[in-house]
Design a protein around this motif. Structure first.
Motif, PDB file in Angstrom:
ATOM      1  N   ASN A  31       0.807  -1.213   0.000  1.00 38.00           N
ATOM      2  CA  ASN A  31       0.000   0.000   0.000  1.00 38.00           C
ATOM      3  C   ASN A  31       0.844   1.269   0.000  1.00 38.00           C
ATOM      4  O   ASN A  31       0.415   2.294  -0.526  1.00 38.00           O
ATOM      5  CB  ASN A  31      -0.993  -0.020   1.152  1.00 38.00           C
ATOM      6  CG  ASN A  31      -2.172  -0.906   0.832  1.00 38.00           C
ATOM      7  OD1 ASN A  31      -2.986  -0.574  -0.028  1.00 38.00           O
ATOM      8  ND2 ASN A  31      -2.251  -2.052   1.479  1.00 38.00           N
ATOM      9  N   VAL A  35       0.006   4.097  -2.674  1.00 39.12           N
ATOM     10  CA  VAL A  35      -0.307   5.492  -2.356  1.00 39.12           C
ATOM     11  C   VAL A  35       0.774   6.431  -2.899  1.00 39.12           C
ATOM     12  O   VAL A  35       0.469   7.551  -3.327  1.00 39.12           O
ATOM     13  CB  VAL A  35      -0.557   5.698  -0.847  1.00 39.12           C
ATOM     14  CG1 VAL A  35       0.720   5.665  -0.035  1.00 39.12           C
ATOM     15  CG2 VAL A  35      -1.308   6.993  -0.578  1.00 39.12           C
ATOM     16  N   GLU A  38      -0.176   7.249  -6.308  1.00 42.98           N
ATOM     17  CA  GLU A  38      -1.432   7.977  -6.462  1.00 42.98           C
ATOM     18  C   GLU A  38      -1.290   9.475  -6.252  1.00 42.98           C
ATOM     19  O   GLU A  38      -2.160  10.236  -6.653  1.00 42.98           O
ATOM     20  CB  GLU A  38      -2.467   7.461  -5.451  1.00 42.98           C
ATOM     21  CG  GLU A  38      -2.952   6.068  -5.708  1.00 42.98           C
ATOM     22  CD  GLU A  38      -3.962   5.609  -4.669  1.00 42.98           C
ATOM     23  OE1 GLU A  38      -4.753   4.713  -5.012  1.00 42.98           O
ATOM     24  OE2 GLU A  38      -3.966   6.124  -3.523  1.00 42.98           O
ATOM     25  N   THR A  39      -0.219   9.897  -5.591  1.00 40.74           N
ATOM     26  CA  THR A  39      -0.077  11.302  -5.236  1.00 40.74           C
ATOM     27  C   THR A  39       1.376  11.759  -5.384  1.00 40.74           C
ATOM     28  O   THR A  39       2.291  10.990  -5.107  1.00 40.74           O
ATOM     29  CB  THR A  39      -0.558  11.553  -3.790  1.00 40.74           C
ATOM     30  OG1 THR A  39      -0.357  12.934  -3.466  1.00 40.74           O
ATOM     31  CG2 THR A  39       0.201  10.714  -2.784  1.00 40.74           C
ATOM     32  N   GLY A  82      -5.160   3.602   5.257  1.00 44.01           N
ATOM     33  CA  GLY A  82      -3.952   4.413   5.357  1.00 44.01           C
ATOM     34  C   GLY A  82      -3.335   4.305   6.737  1.00 44.01           C
ATOM     35  O   GLY A  82      -3.788   3.535   7.585  1.00 44.01           O
ATOM     36  N   ALA A 104      -0.420   9.055   5.338  1.00 46.26           N
ATOM     37  CA  ALA A 104      -0.596   8.610   3.951  1.00 46.26           C
ATOM     38  C   ALA A 104      -1.913   7.852   3.861  1.00 46.26           C
ATOM     39  O   ALA A 104      -2.103   6.850   4.553  1.00 46.26           O
ATOM     40  CB  ALA A 104       0.560   7.719   3.517  1.00 46.26           C
ATOM     41  N   LEU A 106      -4.793   6.116   1.156  1.00 49.16           N
ATOM     42  CA  LEU A 106      -5.125   5.718  -0.206  1.00 49.16           C
ATOM     43  C   LEU A 106      -6.126   6.723  -0.762  1.00 49.16           C
ATOM     44  O   LEU A 106      -7.018   7.197  -0.036  1.00 49.16           O
ATOM     45  CB  LEU A 106      -5.701   4.304  -0.222  1.00 49.16           C
ATOM     46  CG  LEU A 106      -4.689   3.200   0.124  1.00 49.16           C
ATOM     47  CD1 LEU A 106      -5.409   1.894   0.410  1.00 49.16           C
ATOM     48  CD2 LEU A 106      -3.681   3.030  -1.007  1.00 49.16           C
ATOM     49  N   GLN A 107      -5.993   7.058  -2.016  1.00 54.29           N
ATOM     50  CA  GLN A 107      -6.779   8.118  -2.629  1.00 54.29           C
ATOM     51  C   GLN A 107      -8.288   7.931  -2.453  1.00 54.29           C
ATOM     52  O   GLN A 107      -9.008   8.891  -2.205  1.00 54.29           O
ATOM     53  CB  GLN A 107      -6.429   8.228  -4.113  1.00 54.29           C
ATOM     54  CG  GLN A 107      -6.831   9.540  -4.733  1.00 54.29           C
ATOM     55  CD  GLN A 107      -6.143  10.727  -4.091  1.00 54.29           C
ATOM     56  OE1 GLN A 107      -4.981  10.685  -3.741  1.00 54.29           O
ATOM     57  NE2 GLN A 107      -6.882  11.801  -3.893  1.00 54.29           N
ATOM     58  N   THR A 110      -9.635   9.589   0.753  1.00 55.26           N
ATOM     59  CA  THR A 110      -9.420  11.007   1.054  1.00 55.26           C
ATOM     60  C   THR A 110     -10.728  11.774   0.909  1.00 55.26           C
ATOM     61  O   THR A 110     -11.658  11.327   0.239  1.00 55.26           O
ATOM     62  CB  THR A 110      -8.342  11.621   0.138  1.00 55.26           C
ATOM     63  OG1 THR A 110      -8.801  11.566  -1.215  1.00 55.26           O
ATOM     64  CG2 THR A 110      -7.013  10.908   0.278  1.00 55.26           C
TER      65      THR A 110
END
Length: 181
Positions: A31, A35, A38-39, A82, A104, A106-107, A110
């Motif tokens: 993960n 993550v 993803e960012t 996260g 952190a 995961l998108q 959020t």
């Protein structure tokens, strides 16, 4: 440090906050890479994450056994969402009142208030551990995170221009923030 797990019901979802254990190591590494892809707001890119499962287990063990560290995982309806953590800034008596934290998510998790819940729990535990001040670094372009930190009482106290630079030449400032506990 290890703290008691906490279950919350938020907007019809069950949120579980608990400390990591060694059985989580492989899942955490997978993960972390996800993550990071993803960012752009985390320090490492996925291809820079080269930890082994054994190294991650050691990291978890250190966080669980050290009273100046906490690694907290969040699960939403049983799914990993996260983590966040804090650690004392220094072994120096002159800096023993300071801690820093990171988070952190995961998108897909959020924008739901989970980050705020996690950070508030972390701040509470840091204060209980005897810290007087929490510090963080956030990238200038990460507007959502900066708004969250300000809402939680953090104040900007410095900026390093172009601290983060991407392969295409784009650069972000690093903003330092703190909060008295």
């Amino acid at each position: 440090m290890i703290i008691e797990q906490q279950k919350l019901n938020v907007n019809g979802s069950e949120i579980l906050l608990r400390c990591a254990n060694e059985d989580d190591a492989e899942m955490l590494l997978e993960n972390f890479k996800k993550v990071s892809g993803e960012t752009p707001y985390l320090l490492l890119a996925p291809d820079e994450i080269n930890l082994t499962v054994e190294q991650e287990k050691r990291f978890i063990g250190i966080n669980n056994s050290d009273g100046d560290k906490l690694l907290l995982l969040a699960f939403v309806d049983g799914r990993y969402a996260g983590n966040c953590s804090f650690a004392g800034k220094s072994a120096s008596r002159r800096q023993a009142h300071r801690a820093s934290f990171g988070i952190a998510l995961l998108q897909e998790f959020t924008g739901r208030g989970l980050g705020g819940i996690m950070i508030e729990k972390l701040l509470c535990e840091a204060k209980r551990a005897g810290f007087e001040q929490m510090e963080l670094e956030v990238y200038s372009e990460n507007v959502r995170a900066r708004k969250l930190y300000k809402r939680l009482g953090f104040t900007e106290c410095g900026r390093i221009p172009d601290a983060i630079k991407f392969p295409d030449g784009t650069a972000f400032d690093e903003i330092r923030m703190f909060k008295k506990l």
